[in-house]
Design a protein around this motif. Structure first.
Motif, PDB file in Angstrom:
ATOM      1  N   ALA A 189      -3.354 -30.263   5.876  1.00  0.00           N
ATOM      2  CA  ALA A 189      -4.731 -29.773   5.763  1.00  0.00           C
ATOM      3  C   ALA A 189      -5.031 -28.899   6.968  1.00  0.00           C
ATOM      4  N   ARG A 190      -6.134 -28.168   6.881  1.00  0.00           N
ATOM      5  CA  ARG A 190      -6.555 -27.270   7.959  1.00  0.00           C
ATOM      6  C   ARG A 190      -7.527 -28.019   8.861  1.00  0.00           C
ATOM      7  N   ALA A 191      -7.309 -27.963  10.164  1.00  0.00           N
ATOM      8  CA  ALA A 191      -8.288 -28.551  11.101  1.00  0.00           C
ATOM      9  C   ALA A 191      -9.509 -27.647  11.108  1.00  0.00           C
TER      10      ALA A 191
ATOM     11  N   VAL B 237      22.911 -10.907  20.607  1.00  0.00           N
ATOM     12  CA  VAL B 237      22.191 -11.822  21.521  1.00  0.00           C
ATOM     13  C   VAL B 237      20.851 -12.209  20.902  1.00  0.00           C
ATOM     14  N   LYS B 238      20.134 -11.208  20.377  1.00  0.00           N
ATOM     15  CA  LYS B 238      18.813 -11.466  19.788  1.00  0.00           C
ATOM     16  C   LYS B 238      18.926 -12.460  18.635  1.00  0.00           C
ATOM     17  N   GLU B 239      19.891 -12.246  17.733  1.00  0.00           N
ATOM     18  CA  GLU B 239      20.054 -13.147  16.591  1.00  0.00           C
ATOM     19  C   GLU B 239      20.381 -14.568  17.084  1.00  0.00           C
TER      20      GLU B 239
ATOM     21  N   ARG C 104       2.301 -14.532  28.549  1.00  0.00           N
ATOM     22  CA  ARG C 104       1.927 -13.737  27.378  1.00  0.00           C
ATOM     23  C   ARG C 104       2.177 -14.574  26.124  1.00  0.00           C
ATOM     24  N   MET C 105       1.537 -14.171  25.025  1.00  0.00           N
ATOM     25  CA  MET C 105       1.793 -14.857  23.765  1.00  0.00           C
ATOM     26  C   MET C 105       3.256 -14.618  23.410  1.00  0.00           C
ATOM     27  N   GLY C 106       3.975 -15.654  23.097  1.00  0.00           N
ATOM     28  CA  GLY C 106       5.389 -15.485  22.777  1.00  0.00           C
ATOM     29  C   GLY C 106       6.034 -16.832  22.533  1.00  0.00           C
ATOM     30  N   CYS C 107       6.990 -16.799  21.624  1.00  0.00           N
ATOM     31  CA  CYS C 107       7.780 -17.981  21.323  1.00  0.00           C
ATOM     32  C   CYS C 107       8.538 -18.439  22.574  1.00  0.00           C
ATOM     33  N   ALA C 108       8.880 -17.458  23.434  1.00  0.00           N
ATOM     34  CA  ALA C 108       9.646 -17.750  24.649  1.00  0.00           C
ATOM     35  C   ALA C 108       8.943 -18.791  25.512  1.00  0.00           C
ATOM     36  N   ALA C 109       7.607 -18.752  25.542  1.00  0.00           N
ATOM     37  CA  ALA C 109       6.857 -19.735  26.330  1.00  0.00           C
ATOM     38  C   ALA C 109       6.356 -20.893  25.455  1.00  0.00           C
ATOM     39  N   ALA C 110       6.159 -20.632  24.140  1.00  0.00           N
ATOM     40  CA  ALA C 110       5.569 -21.662  23.266  1.00  0.00           C
ATOM     41  C   ALA C 110       6.496 -22.874  23.106  1.00  0.00           C
ATOM     42  N   LEU C 111       7.792 -22.629  22.917  1.00  0.00           N
ATOM     43  CA  LEU C 111       8.724 -23.745  22.692  1.00  0.00           C
ATOM     44  C   LEU C 111       8.870 -24.631  23.929  1.00  0.00           C
TER      45      LEU C 111
ATOM     46  N   LEU D  84       0.499 -34.879  12.816  1.00  0.00           N
ATOM     47  CA  LEU D  84       0.660 -33.420  12.924  1.00  0.00           C
ATOM     48  C   LEU D  84      -0.144 -32.775  11.798  1.00  0.00           C
ATOM     49  N   VAL D  85      -1.105 -31.934  12.171  1.00  0.00           N
ATOM     50  CA  VAL D  85      -2.008 -31.343  11.182  1.00  0.00           C
ATOM     51  C   VAL D  85      -1.652 -29.868  10.988  1.00  0.00           C
ATOM     52  N   ASP D  86      -1.291 -29.502   9.786  1.00  0.00           N
ATOM     53  CA  ASP D  86      -1.000 -28.089   9.461  1.00  0.00           C
ATOM     54  C   ASP D  86      -1.040 -27.982   7.938  1.00  0.00           C
TER      55      ASP D  86
HETATM   56  C1  LIG Z   1       7.452 -10.202  13.857  1.00  0.00           C
HETATM   57  C2  LIG Z   1       7.280 -11.028  15.106  1.00  0.00           C
HETATM   58  C3  LIG Z   1       8.334 -11.101  16.011  1.00  0.00           C
HETATM   59  C4  LIG Z   1       8.199 -11.851  17.177  1.00  0.00           C
HETATM   60  N1  LIG Z   1       9.251 -11.903  18.042  1.00  0.00           N
HETATM   61  C5  LIG Z   1       9.137 -12.621  19.173  1.00  0.00           C
HETATM   62  C6  LIG Z   1      10.213 -12.684  20.089  1.00  0.00           C
HETATM   63  O1  LIG Z   1      11.263 -12.069  19.900  1.00  0.00           O
HETATM   64  N2  LIG Z   1      10.049 -13.437  21.218  1.00  0.00           N
HETATM   65  C7  LIG Z   1       8.898 -14.123  21.472  1.00  0.00           C
HETATM   66  O2  LIG Z   1       8.810 -14.772  22.515  1.00  0.00           O
HETATM   67  N3  LIG Z   1       7.856 -14.090  20.604  1.00  0.00           N
HETATM   68  C8  LIG Z   1       7.938 -13.354  19.478  1.00  0.00           C
HETATM   69  N4  LIG Z   1       6.885 -13.308  18.605  1.00  0.00           N
HETATM   70  C9  LIG Z   1       5.661 -14.078  18.901  1.00  0.00           C
HETATM   71  C10 LIG Z   1       5.815 -15.538  18.400  1.00  0.00           C
HETATM   72  O3  LIG Z   1       6.010 -15.544  17.017  1.00  0.00           O
HETATM   73  C11 LIG Z   1       4.571 -16.354  18.752  1.00  0.00           C
HETATM   74  O4  LIG Z   1       4.307 -16.222  20.115  1.00  0.00           O
HETATM   75  C12 LIG Z   1       4.799 -17.825  18.402  1.00  0.00           C
HETATM   76  O5  LIG Z   1       4.869 -17.967  17.011  1.00  0.00           O
HETATM   77  C13 LIG Z   1       3.670 -18.687  18.966  1.00  0.00           C
HETATM   78  O6  LIG Z   1       3.934 -20.018  18.650  1.00  0.00           O
HETATM   79  P1  LIG Z   1       2.730 -21.044  18.446  1.00  0.00           P
HETATM   80  O7  LIG Z   1       3.335 -22.353  18.160  1.00  0.00           O
HETATM   81  O8  LIG Z   1       1.760 -20.923  19.563  1.00  0.00           O
HETATM   82  O9  LIG Z   1       1.921 -20.512  17.161  1.00  0.00           O
HETATM   83  P2  LIG Z   1       2.373 -20.196  15.673  1.00  0.00           P
HETATM   84  O10 LIG Z   1       3.827 -20.021  15.565  1.00  0.00           O
HETATM   85  O11 LIG Z   1       1.476 -19.070  15.275  1.00  0.00           O
HETATM   86  O12 LIG Z   1       1.966 -21.509  14.874  1.00  0.00           O
HETATM   87  C14 LIG Z   1       0.636 -21.883  14.693  1.00  0.00           C
HETATM   88  C15 LIG Z   1       0.571 -22.928  13.599  1.00  0.00           C
HETATM   89  O13 LIG Z   1      -0.791 -23.336  13.477  1.00  0.00           O
HETATM   90  C16 LIG Z   1      -1.095 -23.489  12.092  1.00  0.00           C
HETATM   91  N5  LIG Z   1      -2.542 -23.380  11.935  1.00  0.00           N
HETATM   92  C17 LIG Z   1      -3.319 -22.282  12.079  1.00  0.00           C
HETATM   93  N6  LIG Z   1      -4.622 -22.610  11.889  1.00  0.00           N
HETATM   94  C18 LIG Z   1      -4.654 -23.940  11.639  1.00  0.00           C
HETATM   95  C19 LIG Z   1      -5.693 -24.897  11.390  1.00  0.00           C
HETATM   96  N7  LIG Z   1      -6.983 -24.547  11.384  1.00  0.00           N
HETATM   97  N8  LIG Z   1      -5.346 -26.196  11.206  1.00  0.00           N
HETATM   98  C20 LIG Z   1      -4.057 -26.605  11.268  1.00  0.00           C
HETATM   99  N9  LIG Z   1      -3.040 -25.757  11.494  1.00  0.00           N
HETATM  100  C21 LIG Z   1      -3.333 -24.440  11.668  1.00  0.00           C
HETATM  101  C22 LIG Z   1      -0.306 -22.393  11.405  1.00  0.00           C
HETATM  102  O14 LIG Z   1      -0.084 -22.720  10.024  1.00  0.00           O
HETATM  103  C23 LIG Z   1       0.990 -22.414  12.222  1.00  0.00           C
HETATM  104  O15 LIG Z   1       1.933 -23.292  11.658  1.00  0.00           O
HETATM  105  C24 LIG Z   1       6.989 -12.555  17.433  1.00  0.00           C
HETATM  106  C25 LIG Z   1       5.925 -12.493  16.515  1.00  0.00           C
HETATM  107  C26 LIG Z   1       6.070 -11.730  15.374  1.00  0.00           C
HETATM  108  C27 LIG Z   1       4.908 -11.683  14.398  1.00  0.00           C
END
Ligand SMILES: Cc1cc2nc3c(=O)[nH]c(=O)nc-3n(C[C@H](O)[C@H](O)[C@H](O)COP(=O)(O)OP(=O)(O)OC[C@H]3O[C@@H](n4cnc5c(N)ncnc54)[C@H](O)[C@@H]3O)c2cc1C
Length: 380
Positions: free
Chosen positions: A87-89, A351-353, A282-289, A46-48
Motif C-alpha cells: 500500500a501507499r503511505a 565496469v558499469k554493467e 547527491r541523489m544516487g543509488c551510490a549513496a542510497a544502498l 516494509l510499506v510499498d
Molecule cells: C535512468 C536512471 C539511471 C540512474 N543511474 C544511476 C547510477 O548509475 N548511479 C547512481 O548512483 N544513481 C543512479 N540513478 C539514481 C538512482 O536510481 C536513485 O538515486 C535511487 O533509486 C534512489 O534510491 P531510493 O531507495 O532513495 O529511492 P527509489 O529507488 O526511488 O525507491 C523509492 C521507493 O519508494 C516507493 N514509494 C514511493 N512513494 C511511496 C509511498 N507513498 N508509500 C510507499 N512507498 C512509496 C517507490 O515505489 C519505490 O519503491 C539513476 C536513476 C535513473 C532514473
C-alpha cells in the motif's frame, strides 16, 4: 526504544511479538537494504505499493526495450520474516508514532525509516501522448514502437545522457536530440565530457546546449522525455512536520536521523544526507544502498543501548552507460568532484554493467546472509 526488549543475538531469544516495531516506508535501494539488514533484530514492516523491486538505474534500458527491470519483492523478503504491506503511505502521525496507508491501515512504530526516494521534477505537465519521464519507461517504449519520428530528451545530466544514447542506439530510425539549459554532463571532467560528446555524435544525437525551455509543450518534437531534474518524495514528511532542507529533502544529522524527529530516520534520495568527507550527498543509488545499510546498523546499535555512529561515506566513481557497448567511468574525489582520469569504451561499459548487477547482488546477500554483508566494502 528501551534496551530491555533487545534481542541478544541475530537469532534472537525473544519472540517476534517482543521485538521493537520498525516501519520502513519505500522499498527502493535504500529502504529494502535497511529492512533486510535489520530484519534479524526487529519486527520489520516494509510499506510499498509495488510487489516488485524496480532496478531504477536500468529504467533507460527499459525505455529502450529491455523486457524487464524488476524482481519479485518476495524473492528478497521470503527468508527474512519482514511483513510487506502493499500500500501507499499517505500520512505519518509523528505524535502517535503511526503510519497511515491508502488502504486504511494504521501501522504503529517505535522507529520509522523514511526511504520514499524521488521522481523526475516535471512541474509543467505536457500532452500525455507525447511527454514522458523515465518513470513511464514502459509507456515510452510502447510509443517508440509506434513508428519513427523526432524525440527530444530534455536535461543533459547523467540520466539524460544515458537515455539519449540508449534510445538513439536501439531506435536508429528516430531522430534524437538532447536539449539542455547548461552544458552536457556539467559534473564531468573535460575528458569525460569530450567522450560523451563523441558517443552522442556517433549515435546521431543532436545536442543543443544553453537552451532553456519552460515545459514539454515548448518543444517542436513528436516525443519529449523530460529528465531535467529530480524532486524528493517528501510530501508526506512535510505534512507530518518533519524538518526539510531548501531542496525539500528530510533534514538529517550525521547518523541520518531527522533533526526534528529523532525517532525517524531518512535515507536515500528523500534525505539530505551529508558526511565529513563527501559533503552533501547527491541523489544516487551510490549513496542510497550503503545509506540503507548504515541506518540498519544505527537501529541495531540503538536496540543494544549503544550510540549509533555517524555515516561514513565517500565517492570514488561516477559510471555512465552510453548505449550497450560504450561507457564512461569518471574517477572523482571523495566529495564527488571530477578528477582528470576517465575510463571509456567497452571496458567502461563492462565496469558499469558490473556495478549495476552488484546492486541486486548485494540486496540478495542482505536477504540470505545479512551476517556476511559487513565484509562487503562500504557496508560495514
Ligand atoms: C535512468 C536512471 C539511471 C540512474 N543511474 C544511476 C547510477 O548509475 N548511479 C547512481 O548512483 N544513481 C543512479 N540513478 C539514481 C538512482 O536510481 C536513485 O538515486 C535511487 O533509486 C534512489 O534510491 P531510493 O531507495 O532513495 O529511492 P527509489 O529507488 O526511488 O525507491 C523509492 C521507493 O519508494 C516507493 N514509494 C514511493 N512513494 C511511496 C509511498 N507513498 N508509500 C510507499 N512507498 C512509496 C517507490 O515505489 C519505490 O519503491 C539513476 C536513476 C535513473 C532514473
Amino acid at each position: 526504544m528501551t534496551p530491555t526488549n533487545v534481542p541478544s543475538s541475530p537469532s534472537g531469544k525473544h519472540s517476534p511479538s517482543e521485538k521493537q516495531r520498525i516501519v520502513v516506508v519505500g522499498a527502493g535501494y535504500a529502504g529494502l537494504m535497511c529492512a533486510l539488514r535489520v530484519a534479524p533484530y526487529a519486527r520489520v514492516t516494509l510499506v510499498d505499493p509495488a510487489d516488485r523491486f524496480t532496478e531504477r538505474i536500468r529504467l533507460h534500458q527499459r525505455a529502450a526495450g529491455r523486457p524487464d527491470v524488476t524482481h519479485a519483492l518476495g524473492s528478497f523478503l521470503r527468508p527474512t520474516g519482514i511483513t510487506h504491506v502493499a500500500a501507499r503511505a499517505t500520512a505519518i502521525d509523528a505524535a502517535a508514532r503511526e503510519v497511515r496507508t491508502d488502504d486504511g491501515r494504521v501501522l504503529p512504530y517505535d522507529r520509522l525509516v523514511h526511504a520514499l526516494g524521488s521522481r523526475t521534477r516535471s512541474t509543467v505537465p505536457g500532452d500525455r501522448d507525447r511527454a514522458y519521464t523515465v518513470e513511464s519507461a514502459t509507456e515510452l517504449h510502447k510509443r517508440l514502437q509506434d513508428g519513427p519520428g523526432s524525440l527530444t530528451v530534455v536535461g543533459a545530466g547523467l540520466t539524460g545522457i544515458e537515455l539519449a544514447t540508449e534510445l538513439a542506439e536501439t531506435h536508429p530510425r528516430w531522430r534524437v536530440r538532447l536539449l539542455t539549459e547548461g552544458a552536457v554532463g556539467p559534473g564531468l571532467s573535460e575528458k569525460g565530457r569530450a567522450h560523451v560528446r563523441v558517443a552522442l555524435a556517433a549515435r546521431g544525437v543532436r545536442v543543443e546546449e544553453g537552451r532553456r525551455v519552460a515545459g514539454p509543450d515548448d518543444i517542436d518534437t513528436d516525443v519529449v522525455v523530460w529528465a531535467a531534474s529530480m524532486a524528493p518524495n517528501t510530501e508526506v514528511a512535510r505534512a507530518a512536520g518533519l524538518a526539510l532542507d531548501g531542496g525539500g529533502r528530510v533534514e538529517v544529522d550525521t547518523v541520518l536521523r531527522s533533526v526534528s524527529h529523532p525517532e525517524v530516520y531518512a535515507v536515500g534520495d528523500s534525505a539530505a544526507g551529508h558526511t565529513a568527507t563527501a559533503g552533501s550527498l547527491r541523489m544516487g543509488c551510490a549513496a542510497a544502498l550503503p545509506g540503507g545499510s548504515h541506518v540498519a546498523n544505527a537501529l541495531i546499535a540503538e536496540l543494544r543501548g549503544e550510540e549509533p555512529k555517524p555515516l561514513s561515506f565517500s565517492y570514488n566513481l561516477q559510471c555512465l552507460s552510453l548505449g550497450r557497448r560504450d561507457g564512461l567511468v569518471q574517477f572523482v574525489r571523495a566529495d564527488d568532484s571530477p578528477r582528470d582520469r576517465v575510463l571509456t569504451g567497452r571496458p567502461a561499459a563492462f565496469v558499469k554493467e558490473g556495478i549495476v548487477r552488484s546492486t541486486v547482488g548485494v540486496l540478495k546477500l542482505a536477504s540470505r546472509r545479512p551476517d556476511l554483508l559487513p565484509r562487503v566494502p562500504g557496508f560495514g
